[in-house]
Motif scaffolding. Structure first.
Motif, PDB file in Angstrom:
ATOM      1  N   VAL A  22       0.833  -1.374   0.160  1.00  0.00           N
ATOM      2  CA  VAL A  22       0.095  -0.003   0.074  1.00  0.00           C
ATOM      3  C   VAL A  22       1.035   1.345   0.129  1.00  0.00           C
ATOM      4  O   VAL A  22       0.669   2.330  -0.594  1.00  0.00           O
ATOM      5  CB  VAL A  22      -0.923  -0.013   1.351  1.00  0.00           C
ATOM      6  N   ILE A  23       1.989   1.172   0.676  1.00  0.00           N
ATOM      7  CA  ILE A  23       2.874   2.445   0.844  1.00  0.00           C
ATOM      8  C   ILE A  23       3.535   2.764  -0.497  1.00  0.00           C
ATOM      9  O   ILE A  23       3.967   3.733  -0.709  1.00  0.00           O
ATOM     10  CB  ILE A  23       4.014   2.420   1.986  1.00  0.00           C
ATOM     11  N   LEU A  24       3.578   1.754  -1.352  1.00  0.00           N
ATOM     12  CA  LEU A  24       4.034   2.176  -2.747  1.00  0.00           C
ATOM     13  C   LEU A  24       2.896   2.185  -3.777  1.00  0.00           C
ATOM     14  O   LEU A  24       3.083   1.965  -4.919  1.00  0.00           O
ATOM     15  CB  LEU A  24       4.858   0.888  -3.311  1.00  0.00           C
ATOM     16  N   GLY A  25       1.595   2.339  -3.358  1.00  0.00           N
ATOM     17  CA  GLY A  25       0.550   2.734  -3.972  1.00  0.00           C
ATOM     18  C   GLY A  25      -0.270   1.648  -4.490  1.00  0.00           C
ATOM     19  O   GLY A  25      -1.034   1.483  -5.478  1.00  0.00           O
ATOM     20  N   GLY A  26       0.116   0.290  -4.026  1.00  0.00           N
ATOM     21  CA  GLY A  26      -0.742  -0.780  -4.521  1.00  0.00           C
ATOM     22  C   GLY A  26      -1.949  -0.994  -3.256  1.00  0.00           C
ATOM     23  O   GLY A  26      -2.254  -0.544  -2.487  1.00  0.00           O
ATOM     24  N   THR A  27      -2.312  -2.343  -3.773  1.00  0.00           N
ATOM     25  CA  THR A  27      -3.588  -3.064  -3.103  1.00  0.00           C
ATOM     26  C   THR A  27      -3.059  -3.746  -1.691  1.00  0.00           C
ATOM     27  O   THR A  27      -3.904  -4.134  -0.942  1.00  0.00           O
ATOM     28  CB  THR A  27      -4.413  -3.900  -4.072  1.00  0.00           C
ATOM     29  N   ASN A  39       9.386  -3.324  11.940  1.00  0.00           N
ATOM     30  CA  ASN A  39       9.661  -1.820  11.922  1.00  0.00           C
ATOM     31  C   ASN A  39      10.734  -1.288  11.300  1.00  0.00           C
ATOM     32  O   ASN A  39      11.164  -0.107  11.767  1.00  0.00           O
ATOM     33  CB  ASN A  39       9.279  -1.315  13.285  1.00  0.00           C
ATOM     34  N   GLY A  40      11.378  -2.009  10.363  1.00  0.00           N
ATOM     35  CA  GLY A  40      12.535  -1.687   9.815  1.00  0.00           C
ATOM     36  C   GLY A  40      12.330  -0.924   8.587  1.00  0.00           C
ATOM     37  O   GLY A  40      11.123  -0.325   8.174  1.00  0.00           O
ATOM     38  N   SER A  41      13.590  -0.389   7.948  1.00  0.00           N
ATOM     39  CA  SER A  41      13.134   0.325   6.547  1.00  0.00           C
ATOM     40  C   SER A  41      12.608  -0.243   5.486  1.00  0.00           C
ATOM     41  O   SER A  41      12.533  -1.695   5.605  1.00  0.00           O
ATOM     42  CB  SER A  41      14.497   1.218   6.232  1.00  0.00           C
ATOM     43  N   THR A  42      12.141   0.414   4.531  1.00  0.00           N
ATOM     44  CA  THR A  42      11.208  -0.040   3.500  1.00  0.00           C
ATOM     45  C   THR A  42      12.013  -0.526   2.252  1.00  0.00           C
ATOM     46  O   THR A  42      11.622  -0.468   1.199  1.00  0.00           O
ATOM     47  CB  THR A  42       9.747   0.606   3.100  1.00  0.00           C
ATOM     48  N   ASP A  43      13.171  -0.620   2.389  1.00  0.00           N
ATOM     49  CA  ASP A  43      14.076  -0.975   1.243  1.00  0.00           C
ATOM     50  C   ASP A  43      14.632  -2.214   1.462  1.00  0.00           C
ATOM     51  O   ASP A  43      16.002  -2.392   0.980  1.00  0.00           O
ATOM     52  CB  ASP A  43      15.254   0.078   0.897  1.00  0.00           C
ATOM     53  N   GLY A  44      13.773  -3.370   1.612  1.00  0.00           N
ATOM     54  CA  GLY A  44      14.238  -4.709   1.805  1.00  0.00           C
ATOM     55  C   GLY A  44      14.774  -5.180   0.794  1.00  0.00           C
ATOM     56  O   GLY A  44      15.852  -5.990   0.875  1.00  0.00           O
ATOM     57  N   GLY A  45      14.491  -4.893  -0.483  1.00  0.00           N
ATOM     58  CA  GLY A  45      15.020  -5.665  -1.403  1.00  0.00           C
ATOM     59  C   GLY A  45      16.313  -5.008  -1.832  1.00  0.00           C
ATOM     60  O   GLY A  45      17.631  -6.063  -2.296  1.00  0.00           O
TER      61      GLY A  45
END
Length: 196
Positions: A22-27, A39-45
């Motif tokens: 959702v935070i990347l505009g998805g469903t 609670n980590g950063s959202t750059d897991g890839g």
């Protein structure tokens, strides 16, 4: 790419509806590896790719030492019948996924191209498990997914070579929890599926 990145069209190649986080505009249907820790950063890839690159720079011997090893075979009860399982060094029990699925009469098909077991059960609601099987075990992973249009991941396991080819193994207690199977301990025994 991670599921979260691909589902959010981050590759820019085959554009489709955004079913990513959702935070990347998805469903929100695919969020796998968006975060590598709670609670980590959202750059897991990116983090995952950096970790892989670091491991590839290490001597090959290190990877060999980190393989999850089975330490012995025991027998548990599953639906009132004996089932042979393996124990790892942490005391977790592992069974062949196909043995568990057949024991509970859950239809499945192996999708070799995606290393995935597709399960034909409509009464399963997958849950997010922080302690789910991760790549750190050293074996290739497989996913167990619902056989539906959204193909929600139920759990992950490992693929290990055997005398009859590669075999898919999953943790017994995690399988029971995901499929709504009653569990008893000392000794470990699996009962019936709730509602089934």
């Amino acid at each position: 790419m991670t599921h979260a990145e691909a589902a959010s069209n981050r590759d820019g190649r085959w554009m489709h509806d955004n079913y990513g986080p959702v935070i990347l505009g998805g469903t929100g249907e695919r969020w796998d590896l968006l975060q590598l820790s709670k609670n980590g950063s959202t750059d897991g890839g990116n983090q995952l790719r950096h970790r892989i690159q670091a491991l590839l720079r290490e001597p090959d011997g290190r990877l060999e030492q980190e393989l999850l090893a089975f330490r012995g075979t025991i027998t548990i009860q599953a639906r009132g019948r004996e089932l042979s399982v393996q124990l790892d060094s942490s005391g977790r029990s592992w069974a062949l996924a196909s043995d568990l699925l057949e024991r509970y009469e859950l239809p499945f098909a192996w999708d070799a191209s995606h290393r995935r077991l597709l399960i034909g059960a409509m009464d399963v609601s997958p849950t997010f498990r922080e302690d789910g099987v991760q790549a750190e075990v050293g074996w290739p992973l497989f996913e167990m997914s619902l056989q539906s249009s959204s193909a929600q991941v139920i759990l992950r396991g490992i693929v290990r070579p055997g005398t009859n080819g590669d075999r898919a193994w999953c943790r017994v207690v995690e399988f029971a929890e995901e499929f709504g199977i009653s569990i008893g301990f000392d000794p470990l025994r699996l009962g019936e599926r709730r509602g089934g």
